[in-house]
Design an enzyme around this catalytic site. Structure first.
Site, PDB file in Angstrom:
ATOM      1  N   ASP A   9       0.872  -1.183   0.000  1.00 48.95           N
ATOM      2  CA  ASP A   9       0.000   0.000   0.000  1.00 48.95           C
ATOM      3  C   ASP A   9       0.913   1.239   0.000  1.00 48.95           C
ATOM      4  O   ASP A   9       0.812   2.083   0.873  1.00 48.95           O
ATOM      5  CB  ASP A   9      -0.966  -0.015   1.210  1.00 48.95           C
ATOM      6  N   HIS A 240       8.840  -1.547   9.354  1.00 53.24           N
ATOM      7  CA  HIS A 240       7.821  -2.602   9.371  1.00 53.24           C
ATOM      8  C   HIS A 240       7.922  -3.492   8.123  1.00 53.24           C
ATOM      9  O   HIS A 240       8.094  -4.707   8.217  1.00 53.24           O
ATOM     10  CB  HIS A 240       6.421  -1.987   9.412  1.00 53.24           C
TER      11      HIS A 240
HETATM   12  C1  BDR Z   1       2.074  -1.073   8.576  1.00 53.52           C
HETATM   13  O1  BDR Z   1       1.066  -0.099   8.283  1.00 53.52           O
HETATM   14  C2  BDR Z   1       1.484   0.737   7.235  1.00 53.52           C
HETATM   15  O2  BDR Z   1       1.358   2.047   7.614  1.00 53.52           O
HETATM   16  C3  BDR Z   1       2.941   0.436   6.986  1.00 53.52           C
HETATM   17  O3  BDR Z   1       3.276   0.578   5.631  1.00 53.52           O
HETATM   18  C4  BDR Z   1       3.087  -0.984   7.458  1.00 53.52           C
HETATM   19  O4  BDR Z   1       2.751  -1.883   6.446  1.00 53.52           O
HETATM   20  C5  BDR Z   1       2.641  -0.807   9.952  1.00 53.52           C
HETATM   21  O5  BDR Z   1       1.644  -0.903  10.912  1.00 53.52           O
HETATM   22 CA    CA Z   2       2.610  -1.105   4.147  1.00 54.50          CA
END
Ligand code: BDR
Ligand code: CA
Length: 315
Positions: A9, A240
């Protein structure tokens, strides 16, 4: 060589995960599927095309997926997300490749086709809300069960959430899809905030990008800088998505895995929370291999090496 699908995303940490993979030699990116999440689907598709193009890989297909969470026909980017990822999703960095177009095939059809084609060799890493993955499993569970690894960046089991005190963003953004995936009976690997909050970058980790004079290096630096300055509640920028991808490729980066049975709360203030469905010590019915600890130094070393290779390209 292992084949990889990233379901993104994009999103700054998604963009960094894509860059990292392009700099790795032991894995090949079969395609990138896209979902709403950090920003609107159309922006996430554009960002993904641009990042691939800038890093010299316009040949890699980008497959648009879900625009909204399951059961909804609308969705709005929150102000919170605009702070972390910028108004355009990539820290307001602007690229100049508007001519590239996504594929006509949908994200879920591409996942199913790749699962049939590559079987055990295929690693799917879900880096956004679980909507595309849920759609693919719903459409052809048998094909999806052929995948070697289905890994998910999501969840907060032993730590606080990042979007509410209880929930991690990818699970929170489509709890119904997350529930469906977790109850599908497929083997799942989850890399959640429990470990991603231990792999945080700051200036020292990205300053090497300033010494490389390519446009790609400047843009990756600008995105990473924007992110580590703006990620709320974290001192630095939590990697992340790059960690989830690195751990899916090399599970030995995770120093403590726990096999567990998990479910997702669907309502109330705790919506999006993941909880164990039974006694943590009871082995039967476990559906998830959940990451509890990580070798952060090893991850960061590989992350930086791969980024260096990805941005150091002829223009
Ligand atoms: C996840 O949420 C999105 O904002 C980041 O890209 C990551 O995939 C972290 O909680
Ligand atoms: Ca993400």
């Amino acid at each position: 060589m292992k084949k990889l699908i990233l379901d993104v995303d994009t999103g700054i940490d998604d963009a960094l995960a894509i860059a990292m993979v392009l700099g790795m030699e032991d894995v090949s990116l079969a395609g990138v599927t896209v979902v709403f999440g950090n920003t609107y689907l159309s922006y996430a598709v554009r960002n993904t095309l641009d990042v691939l193009c800038e890093l010299g890989h316009p040949e890699i297909g980008v497959y648009p997926g879900a625009e909204y969470p399951w059961g909804q026909n609308d969705w709005l980017v929150s102000d919170h997300l605009k702070v972390i990822h910028g108004n355009n999703g990539v820290g307001n960095v602007s690229f100049k490749y508007n001519q590239r177009k996504p594929k006509n095939q949908s994200a879920c059809d591409f996942m199913i086709e790749a699962a049939k084609k590559y079987k055990e060799e295929l690693i799917i890493v879900n880096l956004g809300p679980l909507t595309n993955l849920a759609n693919a499993i719903n459409k052809n569970r048998e094909a999806m069960s052929l995948c070697g690894t289905i890994a998910i960046m999501g969840g907060a089991l032993t730590v606080k959430g990042n979007i509410t005190p209880y929930a991690e963003a990818n699970i929170f953004n489509d709890p119904a899809a997350a529930k469906y995936v977790m109850e599908s009976g497929l083997d799942l690997t989850m890399i959640g905030l429990d470990v991603t909050l231990k792999t945080v970058i700051m200036e020292d980790d990205i300053s090497f990008l300033k010494e490389i004079t390519t446009v790609a290096s400047k843009h990756i630096y600008d995105m990473a800088y924007y992110y580590y300055v703006n990620e709320e509640g974290v001192l630095g920028g939590a990697m992340h998505d790059p960690l989830a991808v690195a751990a899916a490729i090399d599970p030995s980066l995770i120093t403590k895995w726990h096999d567990i049975s998990l479910e997702v709360w669907q309502n109330g203030p705790g919506v999006g929370r993941i909880v164990t469905t039974g006694d943590m010590l009871v082995k039967p019915n476990k559906n998830v291999r959940y990451a509890l600890d990580v070798n952060s130094e090893s991850f960061k070393k590989r992350f930086k090496e791969a980024l260096r290779k990805a941005v150091n390209r002829p223009e």
